[in-house]
Design a protein around this motif. Structure first.
Motif, PDB file in Angstrom:
ATOM      1  N   LEU A 351       0.817  -1.213   0.000  1.00 42.52           N
ATOM      2  CA  LEU A 351       0.000   0.000   0.000  1.00 42.52           C
ATOM      3  C   LEU A 351       0.854   1.268   0.000  1.00 42.52           C
ATOM      4  N   GLY A 352       2.038   1.184   0.555  1.00 43.23           N
ATOM      5  CA  GLY A 352       2.884   2.359   0.649  1.00 43.23           C
ATOM      6  C   GLY A 352       3.412   2.857  -0.678  1.00 43.23           C
ATOM      7  N   VAL A 353       3.400   2.008  -1.696  1.00 50.46           N
ATOM      8  CA  VAL A 353       4.018   2.371  -2.969  1.00 50.46           C
ATOM      9  C   VAL A 353       3.037   2.460  -4.129  1.00 50.46           C
ATOM     10  N   LEU A 354       1.913   1.758  -4.050  1.00 50.91           N
ATOM     11  CA  LEU A 354       1.113   1.568  -5.264  1.00 50.91           C
ATOM     12  C   LEU A 354       0.457   2.832  -5.817  1.00 50.91           C
ATOM     13  N   LEU A 355      -0.141   3.665  -4.984  1.00 47.72           N
ATOM     14  CA  LEU A 355      -0.861   4.827  -5.511  1.00 47.72           C
ATOM     15  C   LEU A 355       0.075   5.841  -6.161  1.00 47.72           C
ATOM     16  N   ALA A 356       1.235   6.049  -5.573  1.00 46.29           N
ATOM     17  CA  ALA A 356       2.200   6.960  -6.190  1.00 46.29           C
ATOM     18  C   ALA A 356       2.601   6.448  -7.560  1.00 46.29           C
ATOM     19  N   ALA A 357       2.849   5.152  -7.654  1.00 43.82           N
ATOM     20  CA  ALA A 357       3.242   4.561  -8.934  1.00 43.82           C
ATOM     21  C   ALA A 357       2.152   4.732  -9.982  1.00 43.82           C
ATOM     22  N   TYR A 358       0.903   4.548  -9.587  1.00 49.26           N
ATOM     23  CA  TYR A 358      -0.202   4.651 -10.551  1.00 49.26           C
ATOM     24  C   TYR A 358      -0.360   6.090 -11.066  1.00 49.26           C
ATOM     25  N   THR A 359      -0.279   7.065 -10.171  1.00 51.70           N
ATOM     26  CA  THR A 359      -0.453   8.452 -10.615  1.00 51.70           C
ATOM     27  C   THR A 359       0.669   8.881 -11.550  1.00 51.70           C
ATOM     28  N   GLU A 360       1.822   8.258 -11.420  1.00 53.57           N
ATOM     29  CA  GLU A 360       2.972   8.613 -12.248  1.00 53.57           C
ATOM     30  C   GLU A 360       2.918   8.007 -13.651  1.00 53.57           C
ATOM     31  N   LEU A 361       1.910   7.213 -13.914  1.00 53.04           N
ATOM     32  CA  LEU A 361       1.768   6.591 -15.231  1.00 53.04           C
ATOM     33  C   LEU A 361       0.945   7.428 -16.204  1.00 53.04           C
ATOM     34  N   PHE A 362       0.117   8.348 -15.694  1.00 51.06           N
ATOM     35  CA  PHE A 362      -0.881   8.997 -16.543  1.00 51.06           C
ATOM     36  C   PHE A 362      -0.626  10.487 -16.730  1.00 51.06           C
ATOM     37  N   LYS A 363      -1.032  10.985 -17.894  1.00 52.48           N
ATOM     38  CA  LYS A 363      -1.018  12.411 -18.183  1.00 52.48           C
ATOM     39  C   LYS A 363      -1.969  13.132 -17.234  1.00 52.48           C
ATOM     40  N   ALA A 364      -1.696  14.394 -16.981  1.00 48.55           N
ATOM     41  CA  ALA A 364      -2.481  15.150 -16.003  1.00 48.55           C
ATOM     42  C   ALA A 364      -3.964  15.186 -16.344  1.00 48.55           C
ATOM     43  N   SER A 365      -4.288  15.359 -17.619  1.00 43.31           N
ATOM     44  CA  SER A 365      -5.688  15.497 -18.009  1.00 43.31           C
ATOM     45  C   SER A 365      -6.462  14.192 -17.930  1.00 43.31           C
ATOM     46  N   LEU A 366      -5.753  13.068 -17.772  1.00 42.52           N
ATOM     47  CA  LEU A 366      -6.393  11.748 -17.710  1.00 42.52           C
ATOM     48  C   LEU A 366      -6.080  11.025 -16.409  1.00 42.52           C
ATOM     49  N   ARG A 367      -5.413  11.702 -15.495  1.00 45.82           N
ATOM     50  CA  ARG A 367      -4.821  11.018 -14.346  1.00 45.82           C
ATOM     51  C   ARG A 367      -5.855  10.357 -13.435  1.00 45.82           C
ATOM     52  N   VAL A 368      -6.887  11.075 -13.031  1.00 44.53           N
ATOM     53  CA  VAL A 368      -7.876  10.490 -12.119  1.00 44.53           C
ATOM     54  C   VAL A 368      -8.657   9.387 -12.832  1.00 44.53           C
ATOM     55  N   SER A 369      -9.068   9.641 -14.062  1.00 47.98           N
ATOM     56  CA  SER A 369      -9.823   8.637 -14.812  1.00 47.98           C
ATOM     57  C   SER A 369      -9.006   7.366 -15.006  1.00 47.98           C
ATOM     58  N   GLY A 370      -7.743   7.518 -15.399  1.00 54.84           N
ATOM     59  CA  GLY A 370      -6.902   6.355 -15.638  1.00 54.84           C
ATOM     60  C   GLY A 370      -6.675   5.524 -14.395  1.00 54.84           C
ATOM     61  N   VAL A 371      -6.308   6.189 -13.302  1.00 57.15           N
ATOM     62  CA  VAL A 371      -6.080   5.469 -12.050  1.00 57.15           C
ATOM     63  C   VAL A 371      -7.371   4.836 -11.553  1.00 57.15           C
ATOM     64  N   ALA A 372      -8.476   5.582 -11.602  1.00 54.60           N
ATOM     65  CA  ALA A 372      -9.748   5.091 -11.075  1.00 54.60           C
ATOM     66  C   ALA A 372     -10.255   3.867 -11.829  1.00 54.60           C
ATOM     67  N   ILE A 373     -10.142   3.883 -13.143  1.00 56.49           N
ATOM     68  CA  ILE A 373     -10.636   2.755 -13.930  1.00 56.49           C
ATOM     69  C   ILE A 373      -9.841   1.491 -13.618  1.00 56.49           C
ATOM     70  N   GLY A 374      -8.510   1.585 -13.691  1.00 56.81           N
ATOM     71  CA  GLY A 374      -7.690   0.414 -13.412  1.00 56.81           C
ATOM     72  C   GLY A 374      -7.837  -0.079 -11.988  1.00 56.81           C
ATOM     73  N   TYR A 375      -7.825   0.855 -11.049  1.00 56.86           N
ATOM     74  CA  TYR A 375      -7.941   0.515  -9.627  1.00 56.86           C
ATOM     75  C   TYR A 375      -9.259  -0.191  -9.323  1.00 56.86           C
ATOM     76  N   ASN A 376     -10.341   0.315  -9.898  1.00 54.67           N
ATOM     77  CA  ASN A 376     -11.652  -0.241  -9.576  1.00 54.67           C
ATOM     78  C   ASN A 376     -11.994  -1.492 -10.371  1.00 54.67           C
ATOM     79  N   LEU A 377     -11.393  -1.658 -11.538  1.00 47.73           N
ATOM     80  CA  LEU A 377     -11.557  -2.934 -12.244  1.00 47.73           C
ATOM     81  C   LEU A 377     -10.941  -4.066 -11.420  1.00 47.73           C
TER      82      LEU A 377
END
Length: 454
Positions: A351-377
């Protein structure tokens, strides 16, 4: 031609306020969401008319899983809000929705009073909670990441998941106190309502905190330059589908381990006659406390050595140790507590590493959508089903340690995804940011490349 704008690096005060607003709201939201799991055995008797207690428990755990079916939809809705209208409104709406539905659950009539209508209303309210939960983590993680600096992002974002653990622990404490202080009859008649009704006060606190949040600098920059996407969801699948798939796979092990080790385990200890309901709740509290200590330490470590090594260590440990830990927990009370605490340490590192890693994968304009979709799937695949599958496996195989197989499978998939699909992101600015050496060290300005971020 590259379009750039200058974004002021948040001050130390702004960064701390962002961490506080995100993590405190997450504490309250996940208390509301998780307290149901700690009351599963009581809810089974109150809301489901089953001659076989085992069937009633499976029904209650199935309702717990139903909420996860709605989390991807919540991720879509709140991802759209956060990426189009701002991180702040998404965080405010999600926490209000969670607190309101939790309070309504505490006011529901029971099966004895209204028959089949009782479980129907329970399912509907849990579905709404699933929607609210679907937008919380991605929005909070993105807001915190965008309010941090490159050298501290892992540490700062880890507090979002610390809020998750504290909220879960708070739920376990409240339920544990009630089981210890009240008789079975009192719990059945009114005691079970108390944890849900506490949400009224907690919801007001969360609303007051999040109402005063400032909007993310990166979002404000995109908005001022009309770079916000009309349809973030469609654009995410069009431009970054591989990243969504990667987040889904990398998150499977965390969900499986979390919902078995911290929520189902209290039910497991009782049904396996290892300890009382009250003791099971306190064992969960202890394991959550240890996990809470581990989370920021792992986040800070990932700032030093990278996200990938921490990821691989945590997922690999779950694959190797899940079954031996379940075997150990069957040996008695002390071994059970030690086993659950061990799960807490491993999951805390994850848990200490995963969210930071996920936010660093996406462009700013898609960041919440990208993380949310993958995380919730991944929540549908490994989170919601975890307690139900665990109970089903034990009932149909007769193997008390069989929940470990589910953890091992999910964590193995996450290990492979991180090993072969994830490229290190820890030592870089967020996608789209142009930084100077000063800003990497916490300096004054970040140059933001809007052509890359959108």
């Amino acid at each position: 031609m590259v379009s750039e704008s200058t974004i002021a690096t948040p001050s130390k005060k702004q960064r701390r306020l962002a961490v506080l607003a995100s993590s405190v709201g997450t504490v309250i939201e996940w208390y509301d969401y998780m307290v149901y799991a700690f009351l599963a055995t009581t809810i089974a008797a109150i809301f489901f008319a089953a001659d076989n207690p085992g069937i009633g428990l499976l029904s209650a755990l199935a309702v717990f899983g139903v909420s996860f079916l709605f989390r991807p939809l919540g991720g879509i809705i709140f991802g759209h809000i956060a990426d189009k209208f701002g991180r702040r409104p998404s965080l405010v709406i999600s926490v209000v929705g969670m607190a309101a539905t939790s309070t309504l659950i505490g006011l529901l009539p029971t099966y004895v009073a209204v028959g089949i209508l009782a479980p129907i209303l329970l399912v509907l309210l849990r579905a709404v909670q699933g929607l609210a939960a679907g937008g919380e983590m991605a929005s909070a993680a993105t807001y915190t990441a965008e309010s941090s600096t490159t050298g501290r992002r892992g540490f700062d974002v880890s507090f979002v998941n610390l809020g998750l653990v504290i909220g879960t622990g708070l739920g376990a404490i409240v339920v544990g106190v009630l089981y210890a202080a009240l008789s079975d009859e009192q719990m059945m008649t009114w005691g079970w309502r108390v944890p849900f009704l506490i949400s009224v006060v907690l919801g007001v606190v969360a609303l007051l905190i999040r109402r005063h949040m400032e909007e993310s600098n990166e979002f404000e920059s995109m908005k001022s330059q009309a770079q916000v996407k009309k349809s973030p969801l469609v654009t995410t699948f069009k431009e970054q589908p591989k990243e969504v798939f990667l987040v889904t796979l990398m998150n499977l092990g965390s969900f499986a381990a979390y919902y078995i080790a911290f929520t189902y385990m209290s039910t497991y200890f009782v049904t396996q006659d290892i300890m009382s309901q009250s003791m099971a709740s306190w064992s969960s509290v202890l394991s959550l406390l240890i996990a809470g200590i581990t989370i920021p330490l792992a986040g800070r470590l990932s700032d030093k050595i990278g996200r990938k090594p921490v990821f691989l260590a945590a997922t690999g440990a779950l694959v190797v140790l899940a079954y031996p830990l379940f075997v150990m927990m069957k040996q008695g009370l002390v071994f059970a507590v030690l086993g659950q605490v061990s799960f807490g340490i491993i999951e805390g590192a994850y848990l200490g590493v995963l969210l930071a890693a996920y936010t660093e994968l996406f462009k700013a304009s898609l960041r919440v959508s990208g993380v949310a979709i993958g995380y919730n799937l991944s929540s549908i695949l490994a989170g919601g089903p975890a307690p139900y599958i665990s109970q089903w496996l034990i009932a149909n195989t007769g193997i008390a340690e069989s929940p470990a197989f589910f953890v091992m499978l999910a964590s193995g998939l996450s290990f492979v995804a991180a090993l072969f699909g994830f490229k290190e992101t820890a030592f870089k600015p967020l996608p789209g940011q142009k930084v100077t050496d000063a800003s990497l060290a916490g300096g004054r300005n970040i140059r933001f490349d809007t052509s890359l971020a959108n």
